[in-house]
Design a protein around this motif. Structure first.
Motif, mmCIF file in Angstrom:
data_model
loop_
_atom_site.group_PDB
_atom_site.id
_atom_site.type_symbol
_atom_site.label_atom_id
_atom_site.label_comp_id
_atom_site.label_asym_id
_atom_site.label_seq_id
_atom_site.Cartn_x
_atom_site.Cartn_y
_atom_site.Cartn_z
ATOM 1 N N UNK A 33 0.811 -1.221 0.000
ATOM 2 C CA UNK A 33 0.000 0.000 0.000
ATOM 3 C C UNK A 33 0.843 1.269 0.000
ATOM 4 N N UNK A 34 2.077 1.195 0.485
ATOM 5 C CA UNK A 34 2.903 2.404 0.557
ATOM 6 C C UNK A 34 4.173 2.359 -0.282
ATOM 7 N N UNK A 35 4.598 1.220 -0.746
ATOM 8 C CA UNK A 35 5.894 1.125 -1.416
ATOM 9 C C UNK A 35 6.005 1.910 -2.717
ATOM 10 N N UNK A 36 4.926 2.204 -3.380
ATOM 11 C CA UNK A 36 4.988 2.925 -4.658
ATOM 12 C C UNK A 36 5.078 4.438 -4.475
ATOM 13 N N UNK A 37 4.937 4.920 -3.242
ATOM 14 C CA UNK A 37 4.946 6.368 -2.981
ATOM 15 C C UNK A 37 6.366 6.906 -2.843
ATOM 16 N N UNK A 38 6.520 8.150 -3.206
ATOM 17 C CA UNK A 38 7.782 8.859 -2.993
ATOM 18 C C UNK A 38 7.822 9.258 -1.518
ATOM 19 N N UNK A 39 8.589 8.534 -0.737
ATOM 20 C CA UNK A 39 8.596 8.715 0.713
ATOM 21 C C UNK A 39 9.033 10.109 1.136
ATOM 22 N N UNK A 40 9.892 10.751 0.365
ATOM 23 C CA UNK A 40 10.394 12.069 0.752
ATOM 24 C C UNK A 40 9.334 13.152 0.663
ATOM 25 N N UNK A 41 8.355 12.970 -0.201
ATOM 26 C CA UNK A 41 7.348 14.020 -0.399
ATOM 27 C C UNK A 41 5.973 13.637 0.124
ATOM 28 N N UNK A 69 9.383 5.837 5.409
ATOM 29 C CA UNK A 69 8.994 7.241 5.281
ATOM 30 C C UNK A 69 10.077 8.212 5.735
ATOM 31 N N UNK A 70 11.199 7.719 6.245
ATOM 32 C CA UNK A 70 12.299 8.608 6.605
ATOM 33 C C UNK A 70 12.740 8.551 8.038
ATOM 34 N N UNK A 71 12.292 7.562 8.792
ATOM 35 C CA UNK A 71 12.743 7.415 10.180
ATOM 36 C C UNK A 71 12.323 8.576 11.053
ATOM 37 N N UNK A 72 13.283 9.210 11.696
ATOM 38 C CA UNK A 72 12.971 10.312 12.610
ATOM 39 C C UNK A 72 12.370 11.519 11.901
ATOM 40 N N UNK A 73 12.596 11.653 10.607
ATOM 41 C CA UNK A 73 12.024 12.763 9.841
ATOM 42 C C UNK A 73 10.700 12.373 9.176
ATOM 43 N N UNK A 74 10.206 11.188 9.453
ATOM 44 C CA UNK A 74 8.994 10.681 8.811
ATOM 45 C C UNK A 74 7.767 11.472 9.227
ATOM 46 N N UNK A 75 6.859 11.560 8.298
ATOM 47 C CA UNK A 75 5.550 12.152 8.575
ATOM 48 C C UNK A 75 4.515 11.028 8.526
ATOM 49 N N UNK A 76 4.292 10.399 9.690
ATOM 50 C CA UNK A 76 3.348 9.289 9.791
ATOM 51 C C UNK A 76 2.419 9.570 10.965
ATOM 52 N N UNK A 77 1.107 9.570 10.670
ATOM 53 C CA UNK A 77 0.107 9.773 11.720
ATOM 54 C C UNK A 77 -0.780 8.536 11.818
ATOM 55 N N UNK A 78 -1.142 8.180 13.046
ATOM 56 C CA UNK A 78 -2.070 7.086 13.303
ATOM 57 C C UNK A 78 -3.368 7.702 13.802
ATOM 58 N N UNK A 79 -4.448 7.447 13.092
ATOM 59 C CA UNK A 79 -5.718 8.109 13.391
ATOM 60 C C UNK A 79 -6.786 7.130 13.854
#
Length: 101
Positions: A33-41, A69-79
């Motif tokens: 579900x996430x592997x095709x996304x550009x993780x940096x953007x 998604x970038x580790x400590x710089x990742x933008x990941x939210x759990x809702x």
């Protein structure tokens, strides 16, 4: 168990929804579900509103998403975590790694 995703081009946000049990049976679908996304953007949002159960393999999958998604710089939210899921995330100290809403 169902994993679906939807990408919003205007906000560059990928929303992943997990319905039912979030366990090892979801591994391949969750990763795809996430592997095709550009993780940096991309901002990643995992909607757990319809998630009835979460186990240690699901915690591992969330950590893999965070790394992707970038580790400590990742933008990941759990809702939309129910009380049981939120309790498991709290016990695992995930509030230090993820934004939980």
């Amino acid at each position: 168990m169902s994993v679906t995703s939807e990408y919003d081009e205007s906000t560059q946000t990928l929303k992943i929804r997990v319905e039912g049990r979030f366990d090892f049976n979801c591994h391949q679908a969750f990763r795809q579900s996430y592997e095709a996304c550009d993780a940096e953007r991309t901002e990643f949002v995992v909607d757990l509103k319809q998630t009835s159960y979460i186990d240690s393999s699901a915690l591992g999958m969330l950590l893999l998403l965070r790394d992707y998604a970038g580790g400590d710089q990742a933008r990941v939210r759990l809702l939309n975590c129910n009380s049981e899921v939120r309790n498991i995330l709290a016990i695992s100290n995930f509030e230090k790694l993820f934004e939980i809403e």
